[in-house]
Design a protein around this motif. Structure first.
Motif: not given
Length: 384
Positions: A198-201, A302-306, A311-321, A375-381
Motif C-alpha cells: 500500500h501507499g499513503v499520501a 501514493s501509487i508510487t509508494k505502493a 513484494p511480487g513482480t506485477e500486481p494484478q488489481a488496485v483499490l483506491f480510497f 488522504t489518498f490510499v492505494t492498495l495493490l493486490l
C-alpha cells in the motif's frame, strides 16, 4: 490463479446499472466464479435491488461495500452517482466476509463480532489483510480502527474507507451480502498466497511550530499546549473557520510521519474546534496546508509508494480510497487524480475505489493502521 474483474456504470436506473456492471464483470471472468466482491454505490440507488441481483448471479459470493461520496474505476475512471463492483476469483487466496452491528453502542464488540464471523468461515486460519467499509456518522472512526486492531493485532494491516453520502452527513449504508445496514462494520479477511502493498499520501505539509494536545474529548479539541485550540488555529489562518483545507497534522511516533485529521467547525465562545473523529490527547500536532497541485501530486505519490514496496513482480488489481474533502477542494480538477495514478502503472490493471468520509491504512508497512482524512490510499493486490 487470481483473477479480478471490475464493472462500473453511471446509468441512473438501478436495474440497468447493475445489469451493465455484471455484464462487464462476466466478460472478464469468462466463466470463472468469484468468491468475494466489494461494491461501491452512490447513495440514491436502490441498493436492495443491486445486492439481490449480485446474489442471484453469484449466490455464494462473500460481498461487502458501502455508499460513497464518488466512485472511480479502470472502466469509467472518476464518476459521481455511479455503481462500481470489484470481484475476486482465486484458488490461491481465501476471502471471507464478516459483519459487526451496533457500532455506536459498543465499537469493540461490533468489530470483534465482524472478525470472529469471518474467521469462523476460514479454512486457513492464517490471515494477511483486512478490508473494511464501515459506518462514518454514528461512530468515531478511530474507535472502529482500534476495535479491529484489538481483534486482529496492533500491527495487522487494516485498509479501507468509511462510508459516505455525498457530503450530506445524514445517512450512510454498509453492504453485507444481501443486507443493507447502518451503524455497522463489514470486513473482508484475506488469507492464502496473497501479495499486497500500500501507499499513503495527502499532499499537506505541516507548518509552524509543533505543539501538544492537552485537552480533547471525542471529536472536540479544547486545548493545545494548555491554551484554547482555536487560538492555535487563528495564529495561522487568521480567524477563518477551521475546515478540511487546513487539517491538523498528527505525528505518529511509530512511523515517524504524520497523519491528518480534518476539522469541520468551531465554537468561538469557548474556542474549541470540532473534528470528524477524535484527536488523541498528548499527541504532537501542527497545522497543515496544501496547494491543489500538492493535493493532486499526492495521488501519484501514493501509487508510487505502493509499487515500490510491492513484494511480487506485477500486481494484478488496485483499490483506491480517497477523501471526500479532496474531491471538494479539487473541484473540477478531481478527474486528474485517477488519471495521475493510471500513468504510474506499466500495464492496465483492474481498479476500483471510492471517495470516503475517512481513510484507513498504516502509514508504513509493519506499523499500526490509522484513520486518515484528506488522504489518498492505494492498495495493490496479487499473487506470486
Amino acid at each position: 490463479m487470481f483473477k479480478v474483474a471490475v464493472g462500473h456504470s453511471n446509468d441512473p436506473d438501478s436495474d440497468f446499472a447493475i445489469a451493465e456492471v455484471l455484464e462487464q464483470c462476466q466478460i472478464t471472468l469468462a466463466g470463472d466464479v468469484p468468491t468475494a466482491g466489494i461494491l461501491f454505490a452512490a447513495i440514491d440507488f436502490e441498493h436492495s435491488l443491486i445486492l439481490q441481483e449480485i446474489n442471484r448471479t453469484f449466490p455464494q459470493i462473500e460481498l461487502i461495500g458501502c455508499t460513497t461520496d464518488a466512485e472511480m474505476s479502470s472502466v469509467l475512471e472518476f464518476e459521481q452517482d455511479s455503481v462500481t463492483l470489484m470481484l475476486f476469483c482465486s484458488d490461491e487466496v481465501e476471502i471471507r466476509a464478516g459483519i459487526g452491528r451496533g457500532l455506536s453502542k459498543d465499537a469493540v464488540t461490533a468489530t470483534k463480532q465482524a472478525v470472529e464471523q469471518a474467521q469462523a468461515k476460514s479454512n486457513l486460519k492464517s490471515y494477511q489483510l483486512c478490508l473494511t467499509t464501515p459506518e462514518s456518522l454514528t461512530a468515531d472512526g478511530v474507535l472502529i480502527v482500534d476495535g479491529l486492531k484489538q481483534a486482529l493485532g496492533d500491527n495487522f494491516p487494516i485498509l479501507g474507507g468509511l462510508a459516505g453520502d455525498q457530503m450530506r452527513f445524514s445517512q450512510t449504508y454498509q453492504f453485507f451480502n444481501t443486507e443493507i445496514l447502518s451503524d455497522s462494520v463489514p470486513i473482508l479477511l484475506f488469507s492464502g498466497k496473497l501479495l499486497f502493498s500500500h501507499g499513503v499520501a495527502n499532499g499537506w505539509h505541516p507548518i509552524g511550530r509543533k505543539a501538544v494536545v492537552t485537552k480533547a474529548d471525542k471529536g472536540i479539541l479544547y486545548e493545545i499546549d494548555h491554551k484554547p485550540a482555536l487560538d492555535f488555529y487563528d495564529d495561522y489562518i487568521g480567524g477563518l473557520t477551521p475546515s478540511p483545507e487546513y487539517p491538523l497534522a498528527i505525528l505518529d511516533p511509530q512511523a515517524n510521519e504524520f497523519y491528518t485529521r480534518a476539522p469541520h467547525d468551531c465554537d468561538r465562545k469557548i474556542k474549541s474546534v470540532y473534528y470528524l473523529a477524535q484527536v488523541p490527547e498528548q499527541t504532537v500536532v501542527q497545522i497543515a496546508q496544501a496547494s491543489r497541485e500538492d493535493i493532486l501530486a499526492a495521488a501519484k505519490t501514493s501509487i508510487t509508494k505502493a509499487l515500490e514496496s510491492y513484494p511480487g513482480t506485477e500486481p494484478q488489481a488496485v483499490l483506491f480510497f480517497s477523501c471526500a474533502a479532496r474531491r471538494q477542494l479539487l473541484g473540477t480538477r478531481i478527474k486528474e487524480e485517477y488519471q495521475l495514478t493510471k500513468t504510474s502503472l506499466s500495464q492496465a490493471l483492474p481498479c476500483s475505489g471510492f471517495y470516503t468520509h475517512g481513510e484507513i491504512s498504516p502509514l508504513k508497512i509493519g506499523t499500526s493502521s490509522r484513520l486518515h482524512h484528506d488522504t489518498f490510499v492505494t492498495l495493490l493486490l496479487g499473487v506470486s
